[in-house]
Scaffold this active site. Structure first.
Site, mmCIF file in Angstrom:
data_model
loop_
_atom_site.group_PDB
_atom_site.id
_atom_site.type_symbol
_atom_site.label_atom_id
_atom_site.label_comp_id
_atom_site.label_asym_id
_atom_site.label_seq_id
_atom_site.Cartn_x
_atom_site.Cartn_y
_atom_site.Cartn_z
ATOM 1 N N ILE A 179 0.855 -1.181 0.000
ATOM 2 C CA ILE A 179 0.000 0.000 0.000
ATOM 3 C C ILE A 179 0.896 1.237 0.000
ATOM 4 O O ILE A 179 1.776 1.378 0.849
ATOM 5 C CB ILE A 179 -0.941 0.010 1.212
ATOM 6 C CG1 ILE A 179 -1.752 -1.298 1.256
ATOM 7 C CG2 ILE A 179 -1.859 1.217 1.150
ATOM 8 C CD1 ILE A 179 -2.543 -1.595 -0.009
ATOM 9 N N LYS A 180 0.651 2.112 -0.964
ATOM 10 C CA LYS A 180 1.464 3.321 -1.089
ATOM 11 C C LYS A 180 0.910 4.424 -0.193
ATOM 12 O O LYS A 180 -0.264 4.775 -0.268
ATOM 13 C CB LYS A 180 1.497 3.796 -2.542
ATOM 14 C CG LYS A 180 2.250 2.852 -3.471
ATOM 15 C CD LYS A 180 2.236 3.324 -4.908
ATOM 16 C CE LYS A 180 3.251 4.421 -5.149
ATOM 17 N NZ LYS A 180 3.377 4.724 -6.607
ATOM 18 N N ILE A 181 1.786 4.954 0.647
ATOM 19 C CA ILE A 181 1.459 6.057 1.549
ATOM 20 C C ILE A 181 2.482 7.159 1.321
ATOM 21 O O ILE A 181 3.687 6.890 1.319
ATOM 22 C CB ILE A 181 1.495 5.604 3.020
ATOM 23 C CG1 ILE A 181 0.483 4.481 3.277
ATOM 24 C CG2 ILE A 181 1.240 6.785 3.953
ATOM 25 C CD1 ILE A 181 0.549 3.906 4.683
#
Length: 379
Positions: free
Chosen positions: A138-140
């Protein structure tokens, strides 16, 4: 052996900076994995905007979801999650054979959450569970609000691709959050094995902005213009090399080796992002060849992959020229380039560059859904 395959011999993996349903279903992605050594995929709202608005392969799902009464954001969710799941399944063999080092597909939280820690954690948790694949990341974004979200997500066992890193200070804050999350898991009696993370450090955008400023300074400098022009195209690689130096120093500490690695933790690898060449006067592999080194990833658009496969050279280059990189940064400061101001601007622009296509995609989906019948059933 092609230069792409040789990258692995130098400790670097290359990932594809693109994802479409077409490449998942027509075998193109699988061929890149099997024949060209591809070891991961990244996506973002701009990529999904291009994929969904530029193809009719999503029309059937859009019509079906619309007829079932789903809202536009849920339709976006269903479309993107399905693509990520398909890519994860194709890369599962890489993930398994690498022991969880590679084989990941990245899916980004909404860019509208960049300044909201709590909602970012909730969204990261939700997307990780919705994809339901161990090899999803998951890209944050590495914003000030993103750093505590990254730490919490990693503590909960969510694989995280930290995006929009431009400065070394921002990278070091993220690297610290990664180590703290793993330490907290150990203290809580939880395993740190199998938790993966990369820190996506952006490259070419640094040169694009600094070069514009250098050109303006040179134009105003008259006979002293060469002082500025000799620095064109030098900042991004220097900045990346210094970030890598920070990375290797961190891995050399007792804190990492004796505490975390001993418990089976994976390093948070540096990932070079924004590696297509923006200035046509520069080499089309400018942001690949000088950044090859152990425990790194380079995420490449297809055009850059093809260029490197055709005429690129793979060699251990990342550890070279560190002293020169420092001197480059000193010279930039001496001519009035404020790197902190540059990276702060790029971070703000980066969030906006993802928010705009995200909004446009939702508007496009809404328009396409407006022509569909509404029903009460749920798919």
């Amino acid at each position: 052996m092609s230069a792409l395959l040789q990258l692995q011999e130098h400790g670097q993996s290359y990932w594809l900076d693109n994802l479409t349903r077409g490449m998942v279903v027509d075998g193109k992605l699988a061929r890149r994995v099997e024949a060209e050594g591809l070891r991961g995929v990244t996506s973002n709202p701009a990529i999904f905007h291009n994929a969904i608005t530029g193809s009719d392969q999503y029309d059937e799902d859009i019509a079906r979801f619309s007829a079932a009464g789903l809202g536009v954001e849920k339709v976006y969710d269903r479309l993107t999650i399905a693509d990520v799941q398909g890519a994860c399944d194709i890369l599962r063999g890489v993930w398994e054979s690498s022991g969880g080092v590679d084989g990941y597909v990245s899916l980004e939280v909404s860019p509208h959450l960049a300044d909201d820690t709590e909602r970012t954690v909730e969204e990261a948790r939700r997307l990780f569970d919705a994809v339901g694949r161990g090899n999803v990341m998951i890209k944050i974004p590495g914003t000030p609000a993103g750093v505590p979200a990254i730490r919490q997500a990693l503590f909960e066992g969510v694989n995280v691709n930290v995006t929009l890193l431009f400065s070394i200070a921002a990278y070091e804050a993220v690297a610290e959050a990664h180590m703290e999350a793993l330490e907290q898991r150990i203290e809580a009696g939880r395993s740190v094995e199998g938790i993966a993370s990369v820190a996506s450090f952006f490259v070419s955008r640094i040169d694009a902005l600094i070069d514009r400023r250098l050109h303006a300074l040179a134009d105003a400098a008259g006979s002293d213009a060469a002082r500025f022009r000799t620095l064109l195209g030098e900042a991004a690689i220097a900045n990346a090399k210094l970030a890598y130096r920070s990375f290797t120093r961190r891995l050399g500490t007792d804190r990492w080796a004796a505490r975390l690695a001993r418990h089976g933790a994976h390093p948070q690898r540096l990932l070079w992002a924004s590696t297509s060449t923006k200035d046509p006067s520069y080499s089309d592999v400018k942001y690949v060849e000088p950044l090859i080194g152990d425990l790194t990833v380079n995420t490449l658009p297809e055009k850059t992959i093809d260029a490197f496969m055709d005429h690129g050279t793979a060699a251990d280059t990342l550890g070279e020229g560190v002293d020169e990189a420092r001197r480059t940064m000193e010279r930039l400061a001496a001519v009035g380039i404020d790197l902190d101001a540059v990276t702060n601007q790029l971070l703000a622009e980066g969030v906006e560059k993802f928010a705009v296509p995200f909004n446009r995609l939702l508007a496009s989906l809404e328009a396409r859904m407006a022509d569909q019948p509404i029903a009460a059933a749920t798919p």
